[in-house]
Write a protein that holds these residues in place. Structure first.
Motif, PDB file in Angstrom:
ATOM      1  N   CYS A   9       0.851  -1.187   0.000  1.00  0.00           N
ATOM      2  CA  CYS A   9       0.000   0.000   0.000  1.00  0.00           C
ATOM      3  C   CYS A   9       0.892   1.245   0.000  1.00  0.00           C
ATOM      4  O   CYS A   9       1.830   1.340   0.793  1.00  0.00           O
ATOM      5  CB  CYS A   9      -0.902  -0.004   1.229  1.00  0.00           C
ATOM      6  N   ASN A  11       0.150   4.195   0.964  1.00  0.00           N
ATOM      7  CA  ASN A  11      -0.158   5.078   2.088  1.00  0.00           C
ATOM      8  C   ASN A  11       0.914   4.893   3.164  1.00  0.00           C
ATOM      9  O   ASN A  11       1.081   3.803   3.712  1.00  0.00           O
ATOM     10  CB  ASN A  11      -1.547   4.744   2.639  1.00  0.00           C
ATOM     11  N   THR A  28      -7.850  -1.196 -10.597  1.00  0.00           N
ATOM     12  CA  THR A  28      -7.637  -0.506  -9.330  1.00  0.00           C
ATOM     13  C   THR A  28      -8.293  -1.317  -8.223  1.00  0.00           C
ATOM     14  O   THR A  28      -9.432  -1.757  -8.364  1.00  0.00           O
ATOM     15  CB  THR A  28      -8.243   0.910  -9.380  1.00  0.00           C
ATOM     16  N   ARG A  30      -8.701  -1.699  -3.733  1.00  0.00           N
ATOM     17  CA  ARG A  30      -8.675  -0.938  -2.484  1.00  0.00           C
ATOM     18  C   ARG A  30      -7.909  -1.714  -1.428  1.00  0.00           C
ATOM     19  O   ARG A  30      -8.063  -2.924  -1.289  1.00  0.00           O
ATOM     20  CB  ARG A  30     -10.094  -0.689  -1.982  1.00  0.00           C
ATOM     21  N   CYS A  31      -7.087  -0.988  -0.680  1.00  0.00           N
ATOM     22  CA  CYS A  31      -6.348  -1.589   0.424  1.00  0.00           C
ATOM     23  C   CYS A  31      -7.346  -1.985   1.510  1.00  0.00           C
ATOM     24  O   CYS A  31      -8.231  -1.198   1.864  1.00  0.00           O
ATOM     25  CB  CYS A  31      -5.330  -0.591   0.972  1.00  0.00           C
ATOM     26  N   LYS A  32      -7.190  -3.178   2.047  1.00  0.00           N
ATOM     27  CA  LYS A  32      -8.085  -3.641   3.110  1.00  0.00           C
ATOM     28  C   LYS A  32      -7.801  -2.937   4.430  1.00  0.00           C
ATOM     29  O   LYS A  32      -8.656  -2.887   5.298  1.00  0.00           O
ATOM     30  CB  LYS A  32      -7.947  -5.150   3.291  1.00  0.00           C
ATOM     31  N   CYS A  34      -6.633   0.465   4.781  1.00  0.00           N
ATOM     32  CA  CYS A  34      -6.937   1.898   4.864  1.00  0.00           C
ATOM     33  C   CYS A  34      -7.854   2.402   3.748  1.00  0.00           C
ATOM     34  O   CYS A  34      -8.157   3.585   3.685  1.00  0.00           O
ATOM     35  CB  CYS A  34      -5.637   2.693   4.841  1.00  0.00           C
ATOM     36  N   SER A  35      -8.251   1.531   2.842  1.00  0.00           N
ATOM     37  CA  SER A  35      -9.151   1.849   1.723  1.00  0.00           C
ATOM     38  C   SER A  35      -8.537   2.751   0.657  1.00  0.00           C
ATOM     39  O   SER A  35      -9.248   3.333  -0.148  1.00  0.00           O
ATOM     40  CB  SER A  35     -10.457   2.472   2.229  1.00  0.00           C
ATOM     41  N   THR A  36      -7.209   2.871   0.628  1.00  0.00           N
ATOM     42  CA  THR A  36      -6.542   3.638  -0.421  1.00  0.00           C
ATOM     43  C   THR A  36      -6.681   2.890  -1.743  1.00  0.00           C
ATOM     44  O   THR A  36      -6.536   1.672  -1.792  1.00  0.00           O
ATOM     45  CB  THR A  36      -5.045   3.816  -0.089  1.00  0.00           C
ATOM     46  N   ALA A  37      -6.971   3.620  -2.820  1.00  0.00           N
ATOM     47  CA  ALA A  37      -7.064   3.016  -4.150  1.00  0.00           C
ATOM     48  C   ALA A  37      -5.654   2.779  -4.685  1.00  0.00           C
ATOM     49  O   ALA A  37      -4.812   3.674  -4.658  1.00  0.00           O
ATOM     50  CB  ALA A  37      -7.838   3.923  -5.088  1.00  0.00           C
TER      51      ALA A  37
END
Length: 62
Positions: A9, A11, A28, A30-32, A34-37
Protein backbone atom coordinates in the motif's frame (compact mmCIF):
# COMPACT_ATOMS: atom_id res chain seq x y z
CA UNK A 1 -3.64 -22.02 -10.16
CA UNK A 2 -3.62 -18.26 -10.63
CA UNK A 3 -0.49 -16.29 -9.78
CA UNK A 4 -0.67 -13.85 -6.85
CA UNK A 5 0.84 -10.38 -7.10
CA UNK A 6 2.18 -8.89 -3.88
CA UNK A 7 2.00 -5.11 -3.68
CA UNK A 8 2.55 -2.68 -0.82
CA UNK A 9 0.00 0.00 0.00
CA UNK A 10 1.44 3.42 -0.95
CA UNK A 11 -0.16 5.08 2.09
CA UNK A 12 2.76 5.86 4.42
CA UNK A 13 0.59 5.34 7.49
CA UNK A 14 -0.55 1.89 6.33
CA UNK A 15 2.13 0.12 4.21
CA UNK A 16 0.14 -3.13 4.30
CA UNK A 17 1.30 -5.82 1.86
CA UNK A 18 -1.58 -7.04 -0.27
CA UNK A 19 -1.85 -10.21 -2.29
CA UNK A 20 -4.01 -9.75 -5.38
CA UNK A 21 -4.70 -12.19 -8.23
CA UNK A 22 -2.87 -11.63 -11.52
CA UNK A 23 -6.27 -11.07 -13.14
CA UNK A 24 -6.29 -7.70 -11.32
CA UNK A 25 -3.50 -6.35 -13.59
CA UNK A 26 -4.47 -2.98 -15.02
CA UNK A 27 -7.27 -2.54 -12.49
CA UNK A 28 -7.64 -0.51 -9.33
CA UNK A 29 -8.07 -2.25 -5.99
CA UNK A 30 -8.68 -0.94 -2.48
CA UNK A 31 -6.35 -1.59 0.42
CA UNK A 32 -8.08 -3.64 3.11
CA UNK A 33 -6.23 -1.72 5.81
CA UNK A 34 -6.94 1.90 4.86
CA UNK A 35 -9.15 1.85 1.72
CA UNK A 36 -6.54 3.64 -0.42
CA UNK A 37 -7.06 3.02 -4.15
CA UNK A 38 -4.08 1.19 -5.67
CA UNK A 39 -3.58 0.68 -9.41
CA UNK A 40 -2.08 -2.72 -10.21
CA UNK A 41 0.54 -2.46 -12.99
CA UNK A 42 -0.21 -4.08 -16.36
CA UNK A 43 3.02 -6.07 -16.52
CA UNK A 44 5.92 -6.51 -14.15
CA UNK A 45 9.14 -4.95 -15.42
CA UNK A 46 12.27 -7.06 -15.45
CA UNK A 47 15.19 -5.09 -13.95
CA UNK A 48 17.65 -6.97 -16.19
CA UNK A 49 15.78 -5.85 -19.32
CA UNK A 50 15.64 -2.24 -18.14
CA UNK A 51 19.40 -2.20 -17.47
CA UNK A 52 20.20 -3.69 -20.88
CA UNK A 53 18.30 -1.04 -22.83
CA UNK A 54 20.00 2.36 -23.09
CA UNK A 55 17.92 5.39 -22.19
CA UNK A 56 16.24 7.03 -25.16
CA UNK A 57 17.42 10.50 -24.17
CA UNK A 58 20.98 9.48 -23.25
CA UNK A 59 23.79 11.46 -24.85
CA UNK A 60 25.47 9.78 -27.78
CA UNK A 61 29.27 9.60 -27.75
CA UNK A 62 30.92 12.09 -30.10
Amino acid sequence: MEETIRIMCPNLLCRKVLGVPSSARGKTVRCKGCSTAIRIPEKATDPADAAAKPAANAKKPA
